[in-house]
Motif scaffolding. Structure first.
Motif, PDB file in Angstrom:
ATOM      1  N   SER A  29       0.802  -1.229   0.000  1.00  0.00           N
ATOM      2  CA  SER A  29       0.000   0.000   0.000  1.00  0.00           C
ATOM      3  C   SER A  29       0.835   1.280   0.000  1.00  0.00           C
ATOM      4  N   LYS A  30       2.116   1.197   0.299  1.00  0.00           N
ATOM      5  CA  LYS A  30       2.946   2.412   0.331  1.00  0.00           C
ATOM      6  C   LYS A  30       3.207   2.976  -1.067  1.00  0.00           C
ATOM      7  N   ASN A  31       3.066   2.153  -2.098  1.00  0.00           N
ATOM      8  CA  ASN A  31       3.324   2.602  -3.463  1.00  0.00           C
ATOM      9  C   ASN A  31       2.018   3.037  -4.121  1.00  0.00           C
ATOM     10  N   TYR A  57       8.907  -8.519   3.445  1.00  0.00           N
ATOM     11  CA  TYR A  57       9.737  -7.412   3.918  1.00  0.00           C
ATOM     12  C   TYR A  57       9.552  -6.184   3.026  1.00  0.00           C
ATOM     13  N   LEU A  58       9.580  -6.387   1.707  1.00  0.00           N
ATOM     14  CA  LEU A  58       9.474  -5.274   0.769  1.00  0.00           C
ATOM     15  C   LEU A  58       8.093  -4.614   0.770  1.00  0.00           C
ATOM     16  N   THR A  59       7.076  -5.301   1.277  1.00  0.00           N
ATOM     17  CA  THR A  59       5.743  -4.687   1.350  1.00  0.00           C
ATOM     18  C   THR A  59       5.533  -3.903   2.643  1.00  0.00           C
ATOM     19  N   ARG A  60       6.436  -4.039   3.596  1.00  0.00           N
ATOM     20  CA  ARG A  60       6.250  -3.351   4.883  1.00  0.00           C
ATOM     21  C   ARG A  60       6.230  -1.838   4.701  1.00  0.00           C
ATOM     22  N   PRO A  61       5.307  -1.137   5.355  1.00  0.00           N
ATOM     23  CA  PRO A  61       5.216   0.317   5.181  1.00  0.00           C
ATOM     24  C   PRO A  61       6.424   1.077   5.722  1.00  0.00           C
ATOM     25  N   ASP A  62       7.187   0.471   6.630  1.00  0.00           N
ATOM     26  CA  ASP A  62       8.344   1.150   7.204  1.00  0.00           C
ATOM     27  C   ASP A  62       9.635   0.897   6.432  1.00  0.00           C
ATOM     28  N   VAL A  63       9.562   0.151   5.335  1.00  0.00           N
ATOM     29  CA  VAL A  63      10.736  -0.145   4.518  1.00  0.00           C
ATOM     30  C   VAL A  63      10.709   0.743   3.270  1.00  0.00           C
ATOM     31  N   GLY A  64      11.801   1.443   3.023  1.00  0.00           N
ATOM     32  CA  GLY A  64      11.866   2.385   1.905  1.00  0.00           C
ATOM     33  C   GLY A  64      12.258   1.768   0.583  1.00  0.00           C
ATOM     34  N   VAL A  77       6.390 -17.053  -8.104  1.00  0.00           N
ATOM     35  CA  VAL A  77       6.367 -15.621  -8.368  1.00  0.00           C
ATOM     36  C   VAL A  77       5.454 -14.912  -7.376  1.00  0.00           C
ATOM     37  N   PHE A  78       5.972 -13.842  -6.801  1.00  0.00           N
ATOM     38  CA  PHE A  78       5.209 -12.958  -5.928  1.00  0.00           C
ATOM     39  C   PHE A  78       5.119 -11.611  -6.623  1.00  0.00           C
ATOM     40  N   GLN A  79       3.897 -11.069  -6.744  1.00  0.00           N
ATOM     41  CA  GLN A  79       3.757  -9.708  -7.268  1.00  0.00           C
ATOM     42  C   GLN A  79       3.354  -8.801  -6.122  1.00  0.00           C
ATOM     43  N   VAL A  85       1.976   1.042 -11.355  1.00  0.00           N
ATOM     44  CA  VAL A  85       2.298   1.799 -10.148  1.00  0.00           C
ATOM     45  C   VAL A  85       3.817   1.758  -9.965  1.00  0.00           C
ATOM     46  N   GLU A  86       4.398   2.885  -9.593  1.00  0.00           N
ATOM     47  CA  GLU A  86       5.837   2.967  -9.405  1.00  0.00           C
ATOM     48  C   GLU A  86       6.267   2.206  -8.156  1.00  0.00           C
ATOM     49  N   ALA A  87       7.308   1.387  -8.278  1.00  0.00           N
ATOM     50  CA  ALA A  87       7.914   0.709  -7.130  1.00  0.00           C
ATOM     51  C   ALA A  87       9.254   1.383  -6.824  1.00  0.00           C
ATOM     52  N   TRP A  88       9.729   1.184  -5.605  1.00  0.00           N
ATOM     53  CA  TRP A  88      10.969   1.841  -5.162  1.00  0.00           C
ATOM     54  C   TRP A  88      12.122   0.841  -5.190  1.00  0.00           C
ATOM     55  N   HIS A  89      12.615   0.536  -6.357  1.00  0.00           N
ATOM     56  CA  HIS A  89      13.660  -0.474  -6.493  1.00  0.00           C
ATOM     57  C   HIS A  89      14.975   0.070  -7.017  1.00  0.00           C
ATOM     58  N   ALA A  90      14.947   1.193  -7.713  1.00  0.00           N
ATOM     59  CA  ALA A  90      16.150   1.672  -8.397  1.00  0.00           C
ATOM     60  C   ALA A  90      16.956   2.679  -7.589  1.00  0.00           C
ATOM     61  N   GLY A  91      16.323   3.403  -6.674  1.00  0.00           N
ATOM     62  CA  GLY A  91      17.035   4.416  -5.901  1.00  0.00           C
ATOM     63  C   GLY A  91      17.605   5.498  -6.802  1.00  0.00           C
ATOM     64  N   ARG A  92      18.670   6.140  -6.317  1.00  0.00           N
ATOM     65  CA  ARG A  92      19.342   7.136  -7.155  1.00  0.00           C
ATOM     66  C   ARG A  92      19.977   6.383  -8.313  1.00  0.00           C
TER      67      ARG A  92
END
Length: 198
Positions: A29-31, A57-64, A77-79, A85-92
């Motif tokens: 839900s964070k994304n 772990y990656l779905t936790r709201p406290d994980v960036g 496979v887990f989606q 929707v944008e996911a936060w995988h690439a960083g800078r």
């Protein structure tokens, strides 16, 4: 939407979600930021102990961090995030004049322990897990030997299948490694064979 039967795929995409192939869908839900017409796939390794624990772990709201998909060593496979929707995988990130890859890419995580160290008796991952010698890939391309957790044949087949379906559904032009878009990262490492668009 089409089912991509020409590829003999076990997957199809409906409403920006993989279906078939017994995909496990989680809620991240964070994304919420829209991702329109993603044109790049970025590959990663989890460095975690299992696909399931890494996914939760990656779905936790406290994980960036997050990803669209996690592929287990057994091909499961887990989606986590829909492909629109944008996911936060690439960083800078930057590559060939483009930056901020989260804004236009799909992130795929592979369940893999990553770079290993030899402690004189055994191969050990950063998380402390021991890896059997039969699951170790030795790389000497950099002049010094380094050790990496091997990917499984099943995992690579499923990754290629998922990538083919994504290429059929979205205007994907590039499949890149995380290490291609940021010097801070070494994933998915040399144990992963080249994954191409065709």
């Amino acid at each position: 939407m089409s089912s991509f039967s020409i590829f003999n795929s076990q997957f199809s995409i409906v409403n920006h979600r993989l279906v078939d192939g017994e995909v496990v869908h989680l809620v991240c839900s964070k994304n919420t930021r829209p991702l329109k017409n993603p044109n790049t796939i970025v590959l990663h390794y989890t460095a975690g102990r299992s696909a399931e624990t890494s996914s939760f772990y990656l779905t936790r709201p406290d994980v960036g961090a997050s990803a669209h998909v996690v592929i287990g060593r057994d091909g499961k496979v887990f989606q986590l995030v829909s492909f629109n929707v944008e996911a936060w995988h690439a960083g800078r990130s930057f590559y060939r004049g483009r930056a901020e890859f989260n804004h236009f890419s799909i992130g795929i995580e592979l369940d893999n322990l990553g770079k290993l160290r030899w402690d004189g008796k055994r191969f050990v991952a950063e998380c402390g897990a021991e890896v059997a010698a039969s699951d170790v890939y030795a790389d000497d391309s950099g002049g010094n030997i380094s050790y990496w957790h091997k990917y499984t044949d099943r995992q690579i087949r499923v990754l290629r299948d998922v990538c083919r379906v994504l290429v059929s559904e979205y205007p994907i032009r590039h499949i890149l490694r995380h290490s291609d878009i940021t010097p801070r990262k070494i994933d998915p490492g040399p144990a992963l064979p080249e994954i191409t668009l065709y």
